[in-house]
Scaffold this motif. Structure first.
Motif, PDB file in Angstrom:
ATOM      1  N   ASP A  98       0.701  -1.270  -0.195  1.00  0.00           N
ATOM      2  CA  ASP A  98      -0.170  -0.231   0.001  1.00  0.00           C
ATOM      3  C   ASP A  98       0.832   1.267  -0.153  1.00  0.00           C
ATOM      4  N   ILE A  99       0.216   2.314  -0.725  1.00  0.00           N
ATOM      5  CA  ILE A  99       0.936   3.524  -0.836  1.00  0.00           C
ATOM      6  C   ILE A  99       0.721   4.625   0.464  1.00  0.00           C
ATOM      7  N   GLN A 100       1.706   4.909   1.409  1.00  0.00           N
ATOM      8  CA  GLN A 100       1.398   5.636   2.342  1.00  0.00           C
ATOM      9  C   GLN A 100       1.552   7.143   2.198  1.00  0.00           C
ATOM     10  N   MET A 101       0.624   7.885   2.609  1.00  0.00           N
ATOM     11  CA  MET A 101       0.819   9.332   2.252  1.00  0.00           C
ATOM     12  C   MET A 101       0.975  10.200   3.812  1.00  0.00           C
ATOM     13  N   THR A 102       2.106  11.103   3.807  1.00  0.00           N
ATOM     14  CA  THR A 102       2.399  11.861   5.025  1.00  0.00           C
ATOM     15  C   THR A 102       2.413  13.159   4.539  1.00  0.00           C
ATOM     16  N   GLN A 103       1.731  14.018   5.461  1.00  0.00           N
ATOM     17  CA  GLN A 103       1.493  15.425   5.132  1.00  0.00           C
ATOM     18  C   GLN A 103       2.098  16.138   6.300  1.00  0.00           C
ATOM     19  N   SER A 104       2.926  17.005   6.177  1.00  0.00           N
ATOM     20  CA  SER A 104       3.460  17.991   7.231  1.00  0.00           C
ATOM     21  C   SER A 104       3.015  19.525   6.959  1.00  0.00           C
ATOM     22  N   PRO A 105       3.104  20.282   7.802  1.00  0.00           N
ATOM     23  CA  PRO A 105       2.854  19.681   9.163  1.00  0.00           C
ATOM     24  C   PRO A 105       1.527  19.207   9.518  1.00  0.00           C
ATOM     25  N   SER A 106       1.470  18.634  10.642  1.00  0.00           N
ATOM     26  CA  SER A 106       0.058  18.288  11.249  1.00  0.00           C
ATOM     27  C   SER A 106      -0.705  19.291  11.521  1.00  0.00           C
ATOM     28  N   SER A 107      -0.203  20.323  12.054  1.00  0.00           N
ATOM     29  CA  SER A 107      -0.905  21.648  12.429  1.00  0.00           C
ATOM     30  C   SER A 107      -0.075  22.973  12.158  1.00  0.00           C
ATOM     31  N   LEU A 108      -0.780  24.133  11.843  1.00  0.00           N
ATOM     32  CA  LEU A 108      -0.122  25.278  11.507  1.00  0.00           C
ATOM     33  C   LEU A 108      -0.943  26.486  12.000  1.00  0.00           C
ATOM     34  N   SER A 109      -0.246  27.395  12.693  1.00  0.00           N
ATOM     35  CA  SER A 109      -0.956  28.629  12.870  1.00  0.00           C
ATOM     36  C   SER A 109      -0.376  29.609  11.853  1.00  0.00           C
ATOM     37  N   ALA A 110      -1.354  30.293  11.434  1.00  0.00           N
ATOM     38  CA  ALA A 110      -1.038  31.717  10.543  1.00  0.00           C
ATOM     39  C   ALA A 110      -1.943  32.571  10.620  1.00  0.00           C
ATOM     40  N   SER A 111      -1.691  33.868   9.991  1.00  0.00           N
ATOM     41  CA  SER A 111      -2.477  35.044   9.964  1.00  0.00           C
ATOM     42  C   SER A 111      -3.101  35.290   8.839  1.00  0.00           C
ATOM     43  N   VAL A 112      -4.022  35.978   8.695  1.00  0.00           N
ATOM     44  CA  VAL A 112      -4.772  36.216   7.330  1.00  0.00           C
ATOM     45  C   VAL A 112      -3.620  37.368   6.540  1.00  0.00           C
ATOM     46  N   GLY A 113      -3.782  36.675   5.409  1.00  0.00           N
ATOM     47  CA  GLY A 113      -2.878  37.436   4.330  1.00  0.00           C
ATOM     48  C   GLY A 113      -1.674  36.703   4.360  1.00  0.00           C
ATOM     49  N   ASP A 114      -1.380  35.757   5.318  1.00  0.00           N
ATOM     50  CA  ASP A 114       0.004  34.953   5.136  1.00  0.00           C
ATOM     51  C   ASP A 114      -0.137  34.198   3.821  1.00  0.00           C
ATOM     52  N   ARG A 115       1.192  33.599   3.444  1.00  0.00           N
ATOM     53  CA  ARG A 115       1.398  32.538   2.657  1.00  0.00           C
ATOM     54  C   ARG A 115       1.689  31.471   3.185  1.00  0.00           C
TER      55      ARG A 115
END
Lengths: 107, 123
Positions: free
Chosen positions: A1-18
């Protein structure tokens, strides 16, 4: 099976950020990669298909890139409605596994 | 407009069965492959099963193989998931979702989702 790994698991950002979220496949999946947005209590919504194609009706601040094993979802300028969870999914071979998700929170 | 509506969920005891349904409207159901995806409370998305447009080919996650059966009735624009021998870890919201077509090309993405039906397994 193909495993998919995302990062980060959580992220804090502000309006307007990239913001950039990454997704790595455990083996080559060509461009069979989709991105979804999910808000609490709602069904997921398709944002990007075939790694880099914007789904109809999705704002152009969302973009996807990558091929093979490494992929990114970028939001060029965060809007208040973008704070949600994001998932990648491969459709190269079954089981069509999802990444574990990235929770995008307001800073 | 394109719409998928799930039903059939509920509270059941371990070992019991349910039949989930998904009613499709607003598109030519018989042209599209369909899927079931589930989400346990507070957890991520898990792909469960896939059925081709004709119903001839079916694929399952290892976690449900042998216990769940996906099927469809193209004449009634309906998708089904028979879930047997339910376990506590099957507790989840179950979504049906349509395969995305770009022209005539299957992209592998899921472009239309229902609102989900909750299956809760508890003694």
């Amino acid at each position: 099976d193909i495993q998919m790994t995302q990062s980060p698991s959580s992220l804090s950002a502000s309006v307007g950020d990239r913001v950039t979220i990454t997704c790595r496949a455990s083996q080559n999946i060509d461009n069979y990669l989709s991105w979804y947005q999910q808000k609490p209590g709602r069904a997921p919504k398709l944002l990007i298909f075939a790694a880099s194609n914007l789904q109809s009706g999705v704002p152009s601040r969302f973009s996807g890139s990558g091929s093979g094993t490494d992929f990114t979802l970028t939001i060029s300028s965060l809007q208040p409605e973008d704070f949600a969870s994001y998932y990648c999914q491969q459709s190269y071979s079954t089981p069509n596994n999802f990444g574990q998700g990235t929770r995008l929170e307001i800073k | 407009q394109v719409q998928l509506v799930e039903s059939g969920g509920g509270l059941v005891k371990p070992g019991e069965s349910l039949r989930l349904s998904c009613a499709a409207s607003g598109f030519s159901f018989s042209y599209y492959s369909m899927n079931w995806i589930r989400q346990a409370p507070g957890k991520g998305l898990e792909w469960v099963a896939h059925i081709t447009a004709s119903g001839y080919d079916r694929y399952y996650a290892d976690s449900v193989k042998g216990r769940f059966t996906i099927s469809r009735d193209n004449a009634k624009n309906s998708l089904f998931l028979q879930v047997n021998t339910l376990r506590a870890d099957d507790t989840a919201v179950y979504y049906c979702a349509r395969d995305h077509l770009e022209g005539d090309v299957v992209t592998g993405a899921l472009d239309c989702w229902g609102q989900g039906t909750l299956v809760a397994v508890s003694s």
